[in-house]
Design a protein around this motif. Structure first.
Motif: not given
Length: 421
Positions: A281-293, A298-302, A310-320
């Motif tokens: 699910n986290r990978l799908y959410q990351t995929d969504w951020l890359l395609r639509f946001y 490199n902002e999300i993973l590097n 796994l505790d939080i979605d990747p957008k929240l992880g990036w914000a933190l």
């Protein structure tokens, strides 16, 4: 056993074998009804929802589960002791037409194990789709899995009759693939993806000049990766996906959590009976951020941050990890900045930008727009904000968000998983 019972047995075996392929892509096709049966322009995906909210389904089967390969992760591998079956061309055509006339399905998802060789199998898949289109005048949705190693001539001809084509990458990296399927390589996947992508662009350019140019794979291509069977980290997985989106203009990359079906192979992890759904699910959410946001990978993973939280979605992880960019003033920030705020989606961001034309937005108005305010409030200011909440230590803020909205947050995660599949 009579003919009908034999067909039913084949259907049970080959539909069950097809369930491990999750890339039942949504249509996106523009193939209109021209006097035949069916209309692919409004079809969707297997047991899920189209953009207009309809729940639709496909007949999802293999032509055969016989296979010359012995991929350790595959239930249809040649060394596996399973019941084998194979449809004839006529049987697949008859099943599709009979199921469609009874309103059981809105389209066909057709894949196959490889028997004899790639061209032998691909030629039979081609005969099926040609027979459906030309003899049965079937205009419904068809998703065809390309056979790795098949000739370009067969692939090109098949592309004239189907709506979407896909070919599975299997494992994210070549090294991982060699661990569990030493007979395969990524080059046999990359070549047909590039070939089809080039042909799609060629046909689209010809369409601008010649009105009656036929459609060619109008709903594009997709691929699938098995996640968790080999040791790739999330950054490696998403790097491959990001490359494939850019290089081959794929419509979707699917991430399938590894399901243990071969406990005898020491190269495969023994993770019990449940696939890694949260990671999936986290990978799908990351995929969504890359395609639509408009996030870059490199902002999300590097290389310095290779695994998703796994505790939080990747957008929240990036914000933190980027608290210096917050809080965002919801009344002055542009749309691209607002969609990066945790808890605010694209639809809500558009409502915010539209509504603030008539006056400054306050807390109660934001809540009515449907944003996840318990998360977003830590990263925004609005007209009646007294003291911004944003400037906290990231671990402290993460705990606050998880504690204050834990039950609702879990519910949202579950709902997101359902939407993804």
């Amino acid at each position: 056993m009579n003919v009908l019972e034999r067909i039913e047995e084949k259907l049970m075996i080959l539909a069950d074998a097809a369930k491990y392929d999750v890339s039942c892509s949504s249509s996106g096709s523009k193939r209109k009804n021209t006097g035949g049966i069916g209309d692919a322009s409004s079809s969707g995906i297997c047991h899920t929802y189209t953009e207009d909210g309809r729940c639709v389904s496909l007949l999802k089967i293999l032509l055969t589960n016989h296979c010359i390969y012995d991929c350790a992760f595959c239930v249809s591998r040649k060394s596996n002791d399973v019941k084998r079956a194979a449809f004839t061309v006529e049987e697949v055509v008859d099943l599709t037409m009979n199921f469609y006339r009874r309103n059981y399905i809105e389209g066909l998802f057709l894949s196959s194990g490889i028997f004899k060789n790639a061209d032998f199998t691909m030629e039979r898949l081609l005969r099926i789709v040609k027979k459906l289109r030309l003899e049965e005048r079937y205009n419904g949705y068809i998703h065809l899995k390309t056979i790795p190693g098949a000739s370009e001539e067969l692939i090109q001809e098949a592309g004239l009759y189907v709506d979407r084509m896909s070919i599975n990458l299997e494992m994210p990296t070549e090294a991982g693939l060699k661990l569990v399927a030493p007979e395969k390589d990524h080059d046999s996947v990359r070549k047909p993806l590039q070939f089809v992508n080039t042909k799609i662009q060629t046909f689209q350019n010809e369409k601008k000049l010649i009105k009656h140019t036929p459609t060619f794979v109008p709903a594009g291509q997709s691929t699938q990766m098995v996640i968790g069977a080999t040791p790739e980290n999330d950054w490696e997985i998403m790097s491959v996906a990001d490359e494939f989106y850019k290089k081959y203009q794929l419509k979707r990359v699917y991430y399938s959590g590894y399901i243990p079906i071969n406990n005898d192979n020491t190269a495969l992890p023994q993770i019990g009976s449940r696939p890694p759904l949260i990671r999936e699910n986290r990978l799908y959410q990351t995929d969504w951020l890359l395609r639509f946001y408009n996030f870059s990978l490199n902002e999300i993973l590097n290389p310095a941050f290779t695994q998703l939280d796994l505790d939080i979605d990747p957008k929240l992880g990036w914000a933190l990890r980027n608290l210096h960019l917050f809080p965002v003033d919801i009344n002055t920030a542009d749309y691209q900045t607002i969609i990066r705020v945790p808890g605010i989606g694209r639809g809500s961001a558009m409502k915010i930008v539209s509504a603030r034309k008539y006056g400054s937005l306050r807390e109660y108005q934001l809540k009515k727009m449907g944003i996840a305010y318990n998360r977003a409030k830590h990263f925004i200011t609005c007209a009646d904000t007294v003291a911004p909440l944003g400037f906290k230590y990231a671990p402290q803020l993460k705990n606050i968000i998880l504690q204050t909205g834990n039950s609702k947050y879990k519910q949202e995660i579950a709902e997101n998983q359902l939407k993804l599949f």
